[in-house]
Each structure stands twice: as structure tokens, then as C-alpha cells.
Design a protein around this motif. Structure first.
Motif, PDB file in Angstrom:
ATOM      1  N   UNK A 114     -13.575  40.380   1.611  1.00 29.78           N
ATOM      2  CA  UNK A 114     -14.241  40.510   2.907  1.00 29.78           C
ATOM      3  C   UNK A 114     -13.294  39.974   3.975  1.00 29.78           C
ATOM      4  N   UNK A 115     -13.009  40.816   4.966  1.00 31.53           N
ATOM      5  CA  UNK A 115     -12.021  40.472   5.990  1.00 31.53           C
ATOM      6  C   UNK A 115     -12.628  40.626   7.384  1.00 31.53           C
ATOM      7  N   UNK A 116     -12.362  39.629   8.234  1.00 30.38           N
ATOM      8  CA  UNK A 116     -12.696  39.730   9.645  1.00 30.38           C
ATOM      9  C   UNK A 116     -14.169  39.625   9.946  1.00 30.38           C
ATOM     10  N   UNK A 117     -14.515  40.135  11.097  1.00 28.73           N
ATOM     11  CA  UNK A 117     -15.893  40.109  11.546  1.00 28.73           C
ATOM     12  C   UNK A 117     -16.073  39.229  12.763  1.00 28.73           C
ATOM     13  N   UNK A 118     -17.309  39.077  13.128  1.00 27.39           N
ATOM     14  CA  UNK A 118     -17.647  38.267  14.279  1.00 27.39           C
ATOM     15  C   UNK A 118     -18.713  37.273  13.838  1.00 27.39           C
ATOM     16  N   UNK A 119     -18.630  36.025  14.176  1.00 24.36           N
ATOM     17  CA  UNK A 119     -17.759  35.396  15.151  1.00 24.36           C
ATOM     18  C   UNK A 119     -16.457  34.847  14.566  1.00 24.36           C
ATOM     19  N   UNK A 120     -16.357  34.677  13.237  1.00 25.21           N
ATOM     20  CA  UNK A 120     -15.145  34.104  12.643  1.00 25.21           C
ATOM     21  C   UNK A 120     -14.308  35.210  12.001  1.00 25.21           C
ATOM     22  N   UNK A 121     -13.022  35.155  12.217  1.00 27.57           N
ATOM     23  CA  UNK A 121     -12.108  36.135  11.630  1.00 27.57           C
ATOM     24  C   UNK A 121     -11.463  35.502  10.413  1.00 27.57           C
ATOM     25  N   UNK A 122     -12.193  35.478   9.307  1.00 28.77           N
ATOM     26  CA  UNK A 122     -11.713  34.835   8.100  1.00 28.77           C
ATOM     27  C   UNK A 122     -11.597  35.846   6.971  1.00 28.77           C
ATOM     28  N   UNK A 123     -11.102  35.395   5.823  1.00 24.82           N
ATOM     29  CA  UNK A 123     -10.927  36.255   4.654  1.00 24.82           C
ATOM     30  C   UNK A 123     -11.515  35.531   3.452  1.00 24.82           C
ATOM     31  N   UNK A 124     -12.410  36.234   2.744  1.00 20.85           N
ATOM     32  CA  UNK A 124     -13.085  35.667   1.579  1.00 20.85           C
ATOM     33  C   UNK A 124     -12.937  36.603   0.387  1.00 20.85           C
ATOM     34  N   UNK A 125     -12.936  36.019  -0.817  1.00 20.76           N
ATOM     35  CA  UNK A 125     -12.889  36.781  -2.059  1.00 20.76           C
ATOM     36  C   UNK A 125     -14.070  36.354  -2.919  1.00 20.76           C
ATOM     37  N   UNK A 126     -14.859  37.331  -3.360  1.00 24.46           N
ATOM     38  CA  UNK A 126     -16.029  37.068  -4.200  1.00 24.46           C
ATOM     39  C   UNK A 126     -15.773  37.583  -5.603  1.00 24.46           C
ATOM     40  N   UNK A 127     -15.900  36.713  -6.600  1.00 22.36           N
ATOM     41  CA  UNK A 127     -15.925  37.147  -7.998  1.00 22.36           C
ATOM     42  C   UNK A 127     -17.337  37.682  -8.219  1.00 22.36           C
ATOM     43  N   UNK A 128     -17.479  38.990  -8.316  1.00 19.58           N
ATOM     44  CA  UNK A 128     -18.802  39.610  -8.361  1.00 19.58           C
ATOM     45  C   UNK A 128     -19.570  39.210  -9.621  1.00 19.58           C
ATOM     46  N   UNK A 129     -18.895  39.105 -10.760  1.00 18.13           N
ATOM     47  CA  UNK A 129     -19.585  38.737 -11.998  1.00 18.13           C
ATOM     48  C   UNK A 129     -20.118  37.310 -11.957  1.00 18.13           C
ATOM     49  N   UNK A 130     -19.311  36.371 -11.450  1.00 17.22           N
ATOM     50  CA  UNK A 130     -19.700  34.962 -11.416  1.00 17.22           C
ATOM     51  C   UNK A 130     -20.466  34.590 -10.147  1.00 17.22           C
ATOM     52  N   UNK A 131     -20.432  35.485  -9.122  1.00 16.15           N
ATOM     53  CA  UNK A 131     -21.076  35.223  -7.826  1.00 16.15           C
ATOM     54  C   UNK A 131     -20.487  33.967  -7.182  1.00 16.15           C
ATOM     55  N   UNK A 132     -19.155  33.858  -7.238  1.00 16.60           N
ATOM     56  CA  UNK A 132     -18.448  32.700  -6.692  1.00 16.60           C
ATOM     57  C   UNK A 132     -17.500  33.170  -5.598  1.00 16.60           C
ATOM     58  N   UNK A 133     -17.604  32.542  -4.405  1.00 20.50           N
ATOM     59  CA  UNK A 133     -16.755  32.857  -3.266  1.00 20.50           C
ATOM     60  C   UNK A 133     -15.553  31.916  -3.231  1.00 20.50           C
ATOM     61  N   UNK A 134     -14.450  32.426  -2.679  1.00 21.04           N
ATOM     62  CA  UNK A 134     -13.275  31.590  -2.413  1.00 21.04           C
ATOM     63  C   UNK A 134     -12.732  31.990  -1.039  1.00 21.04           C
ATOM     64  N   UNK A 135     -12.570  31.005  -0.170  1.00 17.60           N
ATOM     65  CA  UNK A 135     -12.016  31.276   1.154  1.00 17.60           C
ATOM     66  C   UNK A 135     -10.501  31.377   1.040  1.00 17.60           C
ATOM     67  N   UNK A 136      -9.933  32.483   1.530  1.00 16.28           N
ATOM     68  CA  UNK A 136      -8.494  32.696   1.481  1.00 16.28           C
ATOM     69  C   UNK A 136      -7.826  32.342   2.800  1.00 16.28           C
TER      70      UNK A 136
END
Length: 116
Positions: free
Chosen positions: A89-111
Motif C-alpha cells: 500500500x503506497x501513498x494516500x491522504x493524509x500521510x504518504x507512507x508505504x506499508x506491506x501486509x502479509x495477507x496470510x498472517x494479517x501482519x503489517x510492516x511500515x516500510x
């Protein structure tokens, strides 16, 4: 030919500016968006067939667990490595950040974190 089948099950919540990313032939991941109550950080796994829909909200566990803040108008793409599906997941409003989700584990990691 367009058809209008009778579909049973849950519908997604009222929302716009979200991403819906296909994972398999009958599942997709819905993330973020804008609601009447503001930006959403909700994650939904949607399973569907020609006649039914099942929407599962993945709860944010809170605490020290990483989870994106609410946002809308972002982009997302499915990345599969070693047979493990991830949602980028990249960008958006209001924060322009990048996240990676392990779909099987349902765990997010901020990149990347860039807050405007």
C-alpha cells in the motif's frame, strides 16, 4: 452479456476512495478509504462466488502492533514471494507512507513514513 444475479451475504461498508486488490479467483483485500466518519484504516478480506459474498473485517489488535493510520486515495498491489501473498500500500491522504501486509498472517510492516 451483462447479468444481475441474486447475491446473498454481507456487503462492504459504505466507503469510497479505498483499494480492492484481488488475491485469488474468489478473494480480495479491501483497505482504507473515506467514510462519513473520516478516513478508515479498516482491513477487509472479501470472499465471493457468483451468488454469495462474505466480508470479514480483520481487527486492528492495537498496542505495539504496527497498523497503518486511516487514509484514502492510496494505491495497492499484490506481490507474491515464495508463494506468500503480500499487499503493498503506497501513498494516500493524509500521510504518504508505504506499508506491506502479509495477507496470510494479517501482519503489517511500515516500510516508509512520510507525513505531510
Amino acid at each position: 452479456q451483462w447479468i444481475s444475479p441474486i447475491v446473498t451475504g454481507d456487503g462492504p461498508p459504505p466507503i469510497h476512495s479505498f483499494t480492492l486488490t484481488p488475491v485469488t479467483n474468489n478473494t480480495a483485500v479491501m483497505f482504507g478509504g473515506d467514510t462519513d466518519n473520516g478516513w478508515s484504516s479498516k482491513l477487509h478480506i472479501i470472499s465471493f462466488s457468483m451468488t454469495s459474498v462474505d466480508v470479514l473485517e480483520v481487527p486492528n489488535p492495537g498496542g505495539l502492533v504496527q497498523w497503518p493510520k486511516g487514509g484514502a486515495a492510496h494505491s495497492s498491489v499484490l506481490i507474491t514471494t515464495d508463494s506468500v501473498p503480500h499487499l503493498l500500500v503506497v501513498g494516500g491522504s493524509p500521510a504518504y507512507d508505504v506499508w506491506l501486509l502479509d495477507i496470510n498472517k494479517k501482519v503489517w510492516k511500515e516500510l516508509v513514513s512520510i507525513i505531510s
